[in-house]
Design an enzyme around this catalytic site. Structure first.
Site, mmCIF file in Angstrom:
data_model
loop_
_atom_site.group_PDB
_atom_site.id
_atom_site.type_symbol
_atom_site.label_atom_id
_atom_site.label_comp_id
_atom_site.label_asym_id
_atom_site.label_seq_id
_atom_site.Cartn_x
_atom_site.Cartn_y
_atom_site.Cartn_z
ATOM 1 N N GLU A 112 0.910 -1.269 -0.335
ATOM 2 C CA GLU A 112 -0.052 0.105 -0.215
ATOM 3 C C GLU A 112 0.740 1.245 -0.088
ATOM 4 O OE1 GLU A 112 -3.031 -0.616 3.353
ATOM 5 O OE2 GLU A 112 -3.935 -2.696 2.179
ATOM 6 N N GLU A 118 -5.405 -11.300 -2.560
ATOM 7 C CA GLU A 118 -6.606 -10.354 -1.396
ATOM 8 C C GLU A 118 -7.962 -10.687 -1.436
ATOM 9 O OE1 GLU A 118 -5.455 -7.921 1.851
ATOM 10 O OE2 GLU A 118 -2.986 -7.849 1.422
HETATM 11 C C1 XIL Z 1 -6.059 -7.560 7.645
HETATM 12 C C2 XIL Z 1 -5.911 -8.490 8.162
HETATM 13 O O1 XIL Z 1 -7.284 -9.588 7.672
HETATM 14 C C3 XIL Z 1 -6.810 -8.704 9.886
HETATM 15 O O2 XIL Z 1 -6.639 -10.414 10.879
HETATM 16 C C4 XIL Z 1 -6.025 -8.293 10.221
HETATM 17 O O3 XIL Z 1 -6.182 -7.822 11.937
HETATM 18 C C5 XIL Z 1 -6.110 -6.447 10.151
HETATM 19 O O4 XIL Z 1 -5.159 -6.713 8.653
HETATM 20 N N1 XIL Z 1 -5.287 -5.266 3.822
HETATM 21 C C6 XIL Z 1 -3.842 -6.057 3.905
HETATM 22 C C7 XIL Z 1 -3.843 -6.874 5.014
HETATM 23 O O5 XIL Z 1 -2.541 -5.879 2.931
HETATM 24 O O6 XIL Z 1 -2.831 -6.948 5.650
HETATM 25 C C8 XIL Z 1 -5.023 -6.584 5.694
HETATM 26 O O7 XIL Z 1 -4.948 -7.918 6.774
HETATM 27 C C9 XIL Z 1 -6.501 -6.275 4.602
HETATM 28 C C10 XIL Z 1 -6.268 -5.046 4.253
#
Ligand code: XIL
Length: 360
Positions: free
Chosen positions: A164, A271
């Site tokens: 990000e 994701e």
């Molecule tokens: C999220 C996880 O799913 C959670 O368990 C944690 O508490 C916070 O982070 N984008 C990302 C991920 O790159 O690392 C994030 O994951 C969700 C959004």
């Protein structure tokens, strides 16, 4: 893993990639075959690695573990490889939780994807305490990346090296302790150079969200990648988180994947989840639309040259495990994943499996 990653360390990229962002793909036909109740486990529908993300605590959930073993061939630790878990206030590294997930992956023949080395949202107090000593800060930053990568060398197929990097408004770069102490873009370059030195065989990804719904953010991301590649920063792959909505315009995912692929590097749908919208009821119509979007993701992804297909990763297994079901999102009702709260397959799962099968 090895045969995939070899050859990407010194890759060419297409200058002028940005010119493509305006052109759309072929119109995608209406409807789509969703095979109700399709019983093929997801990972058997294709040779493409199909990933999911879990936490170490999830390993205690028998149903979840069964669903993962049956359906997924790649694993991303949702939190356990983030700095906030790994490094303590004194700068000591603890890989216990990451190791538990790594063992689970290897015990079950799953590829392991590392997530994430540098992220603006994690600023450990150890590093904050060094911010007035940039030389020491830089040395510790590089040491962290080096130690992590060397430890998991040969066990991790790819890393989200920087997560990000684009600002929330989608036009500039993120401001963080990393950018302020090491330089606006320099922190990114340093991380990728160290990653390439420490584990040249892992695909070193840059990763971002919001690229499908916001073409301006996609452009900012691509411009950043292009600038870095021109400076010989060894970015090895381009990640798009693909947290999308059922309401996304039809061609947005295909446009995004084609744009990102124009660098010639592996692309990771890193994701994937598909929100129904905050508070939206899970009507049959919404779930069908969600399945349609899932099918479009796979179909667009399978249009990429095979060498550029790294994996499609879903960010979780059951709806109730999703980060979108945690505050501040939608604790009660969102249904963004492929299995429902009870672990039953949803139309989204059938659509993913059918599209993967259809493409292979
Ligand atoms: C999220 C996880 O799913 C959670 O368990 C944690 O508490 C916070 O982070 N984008 C990302 C991920 O790159 O690392 C994030 O994951 C969700 C959004």
């Amino acid at each position: 893993m090895a045969e995939f990653t070899r050859g990407w360390a010194r890759r060419e990229f297409i200058i002028g990639a940005l010119a493509c962002s305006a052109c759309g793909p072929q119109a995608d036909g209406a409807g789509g075959k969703i095979v109700a109740g399709l019983s093929v486990p997801l990972k058997e529908a294709s040779t493409l690695p199909i990933g999911t993300a879990i936490t170490a605590a999830d390993l205690a959930d028998a149903q979840l573990v069964r669903l993962i073993k049956e359906n997924f061939s790649q694993l991303t630790p949702a939190s356990e490889m983030k700095m906030g878990v790994v490094i303590n206030d004194q700068g000591k590294l603890n890989f216990g939780a990451a190791e538990r997930l790594a063992s689970f992956a290897s015990d079950n023949d799953m590829r392991l994807h590392g997530h994430t080395l540098v992220w603006y949202r994690v600023e450990p107090s150890f590093f904050l305490g060094l911010a007035d000593d940039p030389k020491k800060f830089r040395a510790e930053y590089l040491r962290y990346i080096d130690k992590f990568l060397r430890r998991f060398k040969g066990r991790v197929s790819g890393w989200d090296v920087v997560n990000e990097p684009i600002s929330a408004d989608g036009t500039g770069l993120r401001d963080s302790v990393w950018s302020r102490t090491l330089g606006k873009e320099r922190y990114i370059a340093l991380a990728f150079k160290q990653a390439a030195a420490s584990d040249p065989n892992a695909v070193a990804f840059i990763n971002e969200y919001g690229l499908e719904a916001r073409p301006a953010k996609r452009l900012a991301y691509m411009r950043l990648i292009e600038r870095l590649l021109k400076k010989d920063v060894p970015i090895g792959g381009v990640g798009t988180q693909t947290h999308i909505s059922v309401d996304l315009p039809e061609r947005a995912v295909a446009d995004t994947l084609r744009d990102l692929a124009s660098f010639g590097l592996p692309v990771h749908v890193s994701e994937l989840d598909i929100t129904l919208g905050r508070g939206a009821a899970a009507t049959a119509g919404k779930l069908k639309l969600q399945a349609r979007r899932a099918r479009q993701v796979v179909e667009a992804y399978m249009q990429l040259p095979s060498k550029q297909r790294y994996a499609i990763t879903l960010w979780g297994v059951r709806d109730r495990d999703s980060w979108l079901r945690m505050p501040p999102y939608d604790p009660d009702s969102d249904r963004p994943l492929a299995f429902d709260d009870k672990g039953q397959p949803k139309p989204m799962l059938s659509a993913l499996a059918a599209a993967l099968k259809g493409a292979s």
